[in-house]
Motif scaffolding. Structure first.
Motif, PDB file in Angstrom:
ATOM      1  N   THR A 114       0.833  -1.203   0.000  1.00 52.41           N
ATOM      2  CA  THR A 114       0.000   0.000   0.000  1.00 52.41           C
ATOM      3  C   THR A 114       0.868   1.254   0.000  1.00 52.41           C
ATOM      4  N   TYR A 115       0.582   2.140  -0.935  1.00 49.48           N
ATOM      5  CA  TYR A 115       1.307   3.415  -1.005  1.00 49.48           C
ATOM      6  C   TYR A 115       0.835   4.328   0.123  1.00 49.48           C
ATOM      7  N   ARG A 116       1.793   4.847   0.904  1.00 51.20           N
ATOM      8  CA  ARG A 116       1.445   5.724   2.033  1.00 51.20           C
ATOM      9  C   ARG A 116       1.800   7.180   1.795  1.00 51.20           C
ATOM     10  N   GLY A 117       2.632   7.448   0.792  1.00 46.76           N
ATOM     11  CA  GLY A 117       2.991   8.825   0.524  1.00 46.76           C
ATOM     12  C   GLY A 117       4.432   8.962   0.075  1.00 46.76           C
ATOM     13  N   SER A 150      -7.007   6.469  -3.222  1.00 45.53           N
ATOM     14  CA  SER A 150      -7.190   5.781  -1.947  1.00 45.53           C
ATOM     15  C   SER A 150      -6.917   4.288  -2.100  1.00 45.53           C
ATOM     16  N   ALA A 151      -6.535   3.676  -0.982  1.00 40.73           N
ATOM     17  CA  ALA A 151      -6.253   2.236  -0.967  1.00 40.73           C
ATOM     18  C   ALA A 151      -7.348   1.506  -0.200  1.00 40.73           C
ATOM     19  N   ALA A 152      -7.572   0.264  -0.559  1.00 43.32           N
ATOM     20  CA  ALA A 152      -8.495  -0.573   0.214  1.00 43.32           C
ATOM     21  C   ALA A 152      -7.878  -0.808   1.595  1.00 43.32           C
ATOM     22  N   PRO A 153      -8.697  -0.841   2.653  1.00 48.64           N
ATOM     23  CA  PRO A 153      -8.133  -1.023   3.991  1.00 48.64           C
ATOM     24  C   PRO A 153      -7.674  -2.453   4.272  1.00 48.64           C
ATOM     25  N   ASP A 154      -8.045  -3.387   3.394  1.00 48.74           N
ATOM     26  CA  ASP A 154      -7.748  -4.797   3.659  1.00 48.74           C
ATOM     27  C   ASP A 154      -6.876  -5.414   2.567  1.00 48.74           C
ATOM     28  N   ASP A 202      -5.582  -5.961  -8.923  1.00 47.33           N
ATOM     29  CA  ASP A 202      -7.044  -5.831  -8.878  1.00 47.33           C
ATOM     30  C   ASP A 202      -7.528  -5.159  -7.600  1.00 47.33           C
ATOM     31  N   ILE A 203      -6.611  -4.801  -6.722  1.00 48.88           N
ATOM     32  CA  ILE A 203      -6.967  -4.192  -5.440  1.00 48.88           C
ATOM     33  C   ILE A 203      -6.503  -2.740  -5.437  1.00 48.88           C
ATOM     34  N   PRO A 204      -7.335  -1.811  -5.001  1.00 50.91           N
ATOM     35  CA  PRO A 204      -6.834  -0.426  -4.875  1.00 50.91           C
ATOM     36  C   PRO A 204      -5.730  -0.363  -3.812  1.00 50.91           C
TER      37      PRO A 204
END
Lengths: 212, 267
Positions: A114-117, B165-169, B182-184
């Protein structure tokens, strides 16, 4: 109460206390990791200009200008906390120059998920774009520093507002729980000063927290 | 001298205390173990902080990823980093690390930051007609940052950044076997429009990622991300000779298809 009964009672009580303490301190199977990252100034210790968008005609903003004389090197500097402890993030050094010369460090956490910044170092070039480093956090804080690039002596085509060599540093955060700038320590636009211990805890420039 | 003998009552209390401590400790660790604390590894297990990913000697990208353990992107980023990054002309547009666009509107040190709203109504104004869903919130662009520069001849450039934005999971969905693509997972889209800088853009993308295209009737140079499905920076440069406008779209972790849709939607 006989001695045997007393012993059994004490052992039973001890077992219950131990079990409760164990359960209270255990992490459930779906536990999250809590991360907090404090990014410190990447240049030397003299602040040319406090929080601003642009300093010549002062506008409020999210960047600090750090003087560069002699040593041109720019460093990623950070304090990190992570619960549980471990390698919780990755930084990738990226040449993202456009109208202004710019070197960014893109942060993903968990690593590559996940990209955080990005911490953005404007008027700074890099010869190691694409190089990555892994950030480890501990419950008591872990310090990490790494060379990422150098300030430029001029800004190309004149479309980038620039008067003299310095580092214009700011942060861009996404997908974080909280973010802040150290406005209590570093002053507003135009004001300047020397911060001799910019690598100490509490002397960070930008700060963000998140969980996963 | 008489040999030392323990007091029998003291010995009993000590034995009881030791036993209780042992039982408590045993229960403590048994409870922690049964709660799963030893089996949880929510964070990635990678090298310590001081380790730098340096990559191999080959510039060839590994095969497309089919699984996504922590650190999965490293080999692709390493391979891409080793590729050459020379300046070149694609479709009449100069791109590359050695390219310096013309100074256009800006002479001497006339450039200065201005309120981006002042660019409204000028040729460099940016209005995206399309952004991916993860860059929208309530149907409007999410987390917008903007900056603009004015020079002696007028507003020279405007840059707008849209956050994704990213998916929280993400971690859980990857564990269930979903593809990372396939997941943000977050990222950004940055659009820069300049007037007077000519058909050129500075870029750090590998030279072999560029190709020619025509977008909205304009000549364009398209720089793919490291993986077409959306890993790393991708870039589009469009040149509007009639209006002396250069438009650059830079996006992190956005697929080539989505990058082109953003470019095609620009007014």
């Amino acid at each position: 109460m006989t001695g045997r009964r007393l012993a059994l009672t004490v052992f039973a009580a001890a077992a219950m206390v131990g079990a409760v303490a164990g359960l209270l301190t255990a992490r459930p199977a779906d536990a999250t990791t809590a991360a907090s990252l404090a990014v410190h100034p990447g240049a030397a210790t003299y602040l040319n200009c406090g929080w601003h968008g642009e300093c010549l005609t002062p506008t409020s903003g999210v960047a600090l200008d750090w003087r560069k004389t002699g040593d041109k090197s720019i460093y990623w500097r950070s304090w990190a906390y992570a619960i549980p402890e471990g390698s919780y993030a990755k930084g990738v050094i990226v040449n993202r120059s456009a109208t202004c010369t710019e070197t960014d460090v893109d942060i993903s956490s968990p690593v590559d998920y996940t990209y955080r910044g990005s911490e953005m170092y404007v008027h700074a070039a890099t010869e190691i774009s694409g190089v990555a480093f892994v950030l480890t956090g501990t419950t008591w804080g872990t310090w990490f520093a790494r060379y990422i690039g150098y300030t430029v002596g001029s800004e190309g085509n004149g479309q980038c507002p620039w008067t003299a060599e310095h580092l214009h540093q700011r942060a861009y955060w996404e997908n974080v729980s909280s973010q802040s700038r150290n406005t209590s320590l570093y002053p507003s636009a135009i004001n300047s000063g020397t911060y001799s211990d910019i690598t100490s805890q509490g002397k960070q420039q930008d700060y963000a927290t998140w969980t996963y | 001298m008489k040999p030392w003998r323990p007091n029998s009552r003291l010995a009993a209390v000590a034995t009881l205390a030791l036993g209780a401590t042992a039982v408590a400790a045993g229960s403590f660790f048994a409870a922690r173990w049964s709660a799963g604390s030893e089996s949880v590894t929510a964070g990635p297990q990678l090298e310590p902080a001081a380790t730098v990913t340096t990559g191999g000697a080959s510039a060839a990208l590994p095969a497309e990823p089919t699984s996504f353990p922590p650190g999965w992107a490293g080999p692709y980023q390493d391979a891409d980093r080793l590729k050459p990054r020379y300046g070149q002309v694609i479709n009449g547009i100069a791109v590359g690390g050695t390219v310096v666009p013309d100074n256009g509107f800006c002479t001497g040190r006339s450039a200065r930051w201005i309120d981006p709203e002042r660019a409204r109504g000028t040729p460099v104004w940016i209005e995206p007609g399309y952004l991916p869903a993860d860059a929208l919130e309530g149907g409007v662009p999410r987390h917008v940052e903007a900056q603009a520069v004015e020079c002696s001849a007028g507003v020279a450039w405007l840059e707008v950044t849209y956050g994704r934005s990213a998916a929280p999971d993400v971690t859980e969905r990857l564990a269930r076997g979903e593809s990372w693509f396939d997941i943000p997972t977050g990222g950004f889209i940055r659009i820069l429009r300049t007037q007077g800088s000519g058909p050129a853009a500075h870029s750090a993308l590998a030279a072999d990622r560029w190709y020619e295209a025509t977008i909205n009737g304009l000549p364009a140079a398209v720089g793919r991300p490291i993986l077409d499905r959306g890993l790393g920076d991708g870039m589009v440069v469009m040149w509007d000779a009639e209006h002396n406008l250069t438009t650059v779209i830079l996006a992190l972790n956005l697929s080539t298809a989505e990058l082109l849709k953003v470019a095609e939607g620009l007014k």
